[in-house]
Motif scaffolding. Structure first.
Motif, PDB file in Angstrom:
ATOM      1  N   CYS A  21      64.655  28.826  43.861  1.00 50.04           N
ATOM      2  CA  CYS A  21      63.239  29.366  45.225  1.00 50.04           C
ATOM      3  C   CYS A  21      61.988  28.986  44.209  1.00 50.04           C
ATOM      4  CB  CYS A  21      63.845  30.893  45.283  1.00 50.04           C
ATOM      5  SG  CYS A  21      61.400  30.836  46.155  1.00 50.04           S
ATOM      6  N   GLU A  22      60.796  28.230  44.581  1.00 52.88           N
ATOM      7  CA  GLU A  22      60.169  27.753  43.978  1.00 52.88           C
ATOM      8  C   GLU A  22      59.462  28.944  43.293  1.00 52.88           C
ATOM      9  OE1 GLU A  22      58.362  23.964  45.318  1.00 52.88           O
ATOM     10  OE2 GLU A  22      60.328  23.085  45.304  1.00 52.88           O
ATOM     11  N   GLY A  23      59.599  29.784  44.494  1.00 48.26           N
ATOM     12  CA  GLY A  23      58.150  30.657  43.950  1.00 48.26           C
ATOM     13  C   GLY A  23      58.984  31.931  43.109  1.00 48.26           C
ATOM     14  N   CYS A  24      59.522  32.469  43.288  1.00 53.16           N
ATOM     15  CA  CYS A  24      60.674  33.481  42.571  1.00 53.16           C
ATOM     16  C   CYS A  24      62.184  33.058  41.647  1.00 53.16           C
ATOM     17  CB  CYS A  24      61.296  34.570  42.709  1.00 53.16           C
ATOM     18  SG  CYS A  24      62.577  34.398  44.439  1.00 53.16           S
ATOM     19  N   GLY A  25      62.523  31.897  41.501  1.00 50.77           N
ATOM     20  CA  GLY A  25      63.540  31.762  40.787  1.00 50.77           C
ATOM     21  C   GLY A  25      64.555  31.738  41.298  1.00 50.77           C
ATOM     22  N   ARG A  26      64.766  32.865  42.136  1.00 53.10           N
ATOM     23  CA  ARG A  26      66.262  33.281  42.222  1.00 53.10           C
ATOM     24  C   ARG A  26      67.029  32.155  43.078  1.00 53.10           C
ATOM     25  NH1 ARG A  26      64.378  38.847  46.044  1.00 53.10           N
ATOM     26  NH2 ARG A  26      62.965  37.504  46.054  1.00 53.10           N
ATOM     27  N   THR A  27      68.484  32.394  42.885  1.00 44.76           N
ATOM     28  CA  THR A  27      69.296  31.737  44.364  1.00 44.76           C
ATOM     29  C   THR A  27      69.435  32.283  45.429  1.00 44.76           C
ATOM     30  OG1 THR A  27      71.461  33.035  43.736  1.00 44.76           O
ATOM     31  CG2 THR A  27      70.803  31.460  42.427  1.00 44.76           C
ATOM     32  N   LEU A  28      69.922  31.608  46.229  1.00 47.35           N
ATOM     33  CA  LEU A  28      69.751  32.028  47.913  1.00 47.35           C
ATOM     34  C   LEU A  28      70.794  33.523  48.068  1.00 47.35           C
ATOM     35  CD1 LEU A  28      70.155  28.687  50.141  1.00 47.35           C
ATOM     36  CD2 LEU A  28      68.232  30.273  50.306  1.00 47.35           C
ATOM     37  N   THR A  29      72.107  33.097  47.163  1.00 46.90           N
ATOM     38  CA  THR A  29      72.351  33.844  47.381  1.00 46.90           C
ATOM     39  C   THR A  29      71.828  35.428  46.276  1.00 46.90           C
ATOM     40  OG1 THR A  29      75.089  33.575  46.556  1.00 46.90           O
ATOM     41  CG2 THR A  29      74.875  35.335  45.834  1.00 46.90           C
ATOM     42  N   GLU A  30      71.628  35.580  45.480  1.00 53.02           N
ATOM     43  CA  GLU A  30      70.930  36.694  44.817  1.00 53.02           C
ATOM     44  C   GLU A  30      69.463  37.533  45.747  1.00 53.02           C
ATOM     45  OE1 GLU A  30      70.715  34.860  40.339  1.00 53.02           O
ATOM     46  OE2 GLU A  30      68.954  34.949  41.031  1.00 53.02           O
ATOM     47  N   GLU A  41      70.945  45.538  38.210  1.00 53.53           N
ATOM     48  CA  GLU A  41      71.265  44.703  38.478  1.00 53.53           C
ATOM     49  C   GLU A  41      70.060  43.732  38.972  1.00 53.53           C
ATOM     50  OE1 GLU A  41      75.657  44.930  40.350  1.00 53.53           O
ATOM     51  OE2 GLU A  41      74.066  45.550  41.396  1.00 53.53           O
ATOM     52  N   ARG A  42      69.024  44.371  39.316  1.00 52.99           N
ATOM     53  CA  ARG A  42      67.708  43.860  39.682  1.00 52.99           C
ATOM     54  C   ARG A  42      67.011  42.893  38.764  1.00 52.99           C
ATOM     55  NH1 ARG A  42      67.736  46.980  44.699  1.00 52.99           N
ATOM     56  NH2 ARG A  42      66.579  48.377  42.967  1.00 52.99           N
ATOM     57  N   LEU A  43      66.815  44.400  37.379  1.00 52.19           N
ATOM     58  CA  LEU A  43      65.662  43.484  36.469  1.00 52.19           C
ATOM     59  C   LEU A  43      66.774  42.999  35.401  1.00 52.19           C
ATOM     60  CD1 LEU A  43      65.371  47.446  35.950  1.00 52.19           C
ATOM     61  CD2 LEU A  43      63.696  45.467  36.608  1.00 52.19           C
ATOM     62  N   ALA A  44      68.653  42.688  35.742  1.00 51.32           N
ATOM     63  CA  ALA A  44      68.490  41.497  34.744  1.00 51.32           C
ATOM     64  C   ALA A  44      68.203  40.429  35.273  1.00 51.32           C
ATOM     65  CB  ALA A  44      69.856  42.256  34.464  1.00 51.32           C
ATOM     66  N   ILE A  45      68.182  40.147  36.700  1.00 48.94           N
ATOM     67  CA  ILE A  45      68.036  38.698  37.616  1.00 48.94           C
ATOM     68  C   ILE A  45      66.743  38.829  37.092  1.00 48.94           C
ATOM     69  CG2 ILE A  45      67.740  37.295  39.666  1.00 48.94           C
ATOM     70  CD1 ILE A  45      70.991  39.372  40.125  1.00 48.94           C
ATOM     71  N   MET A  46      65.826  39.622  36.971  1.00 43.87           N
ATOM     72  CA  MET A  46      64.334  39.185  36.820  1.00 43.87           C
ATOM     73  C   MET A  46      64.278  38.671  35.507  1.00 43.87           C
ATOM     74  SD  MET A  46      62.611  41.723  39.713  1.00 43.87           S
ATOM     75  CE  MET A  46      61.304  41.888  38.927  1.00 43.87           C
ATOM     76  N   ALA A  47      64.834  39.541  34.290  1.00 44.37           N
ATOM     77  CA  ALA A  47      64.528  39.504  33.066  1.00 44.37           C
ATOM     78  C   ALA A  47      64.680  37.271  32.881  1.00 44.37           C
ATOM     79  CB  ALA A  47      65.947  40.049  32.427  1.00 44.37           C
ATOM     80  N   ARG A  48      66.279  37.067  33.616  1.00 45.19           N
ATOM     81  CA  ARG A  48      65.931  35.552  33.244  1.00 45.19           C
ATOM     82  C   ARG A  48      65.642  34.434  34.355  1.00 45.19           C
ATOM     83  NH1 ARG A  48      71.455  38.046  34.716  1.00 45.19           N
ATOM     84  NH2 ARG A  48      71.408  37.068  37.051  1.00 45.19           N
TER      85      ARG A  48
END
Length: 61
Positions: A21-30, A41-48
């Protein structure tokens, strides 16, 4: 009930090359699993996400 941490900035455009996602950087799966993830888990992803966004749009640095 506490609010769910989210990096969403309401710019939901999936980059076809990176599939992020160009806005947040997450994958579609995330994005799809976000509400079912634990806060840790959310915080760990957000750190990346900052590094992912830098790789997605290096000219914005």
């Amino acid at each position: 009930m506490s609010a769910v941490s989210t990096p969403c900035v309401k710019i939901c455009i999936i980059d076809p090359a990176s599939r992020l996602c160009e806005g947040c950087g997450r994958t579609l799966t995330e994005i799809a699993q976000w509400s079912r993830l634990s806060e840790a888990e959310r915080l760990a992803i957000m750190a990346r996400l900052p590094e992912r966004r830098r790789r997605l749009k290096p000219w914005n640095n």
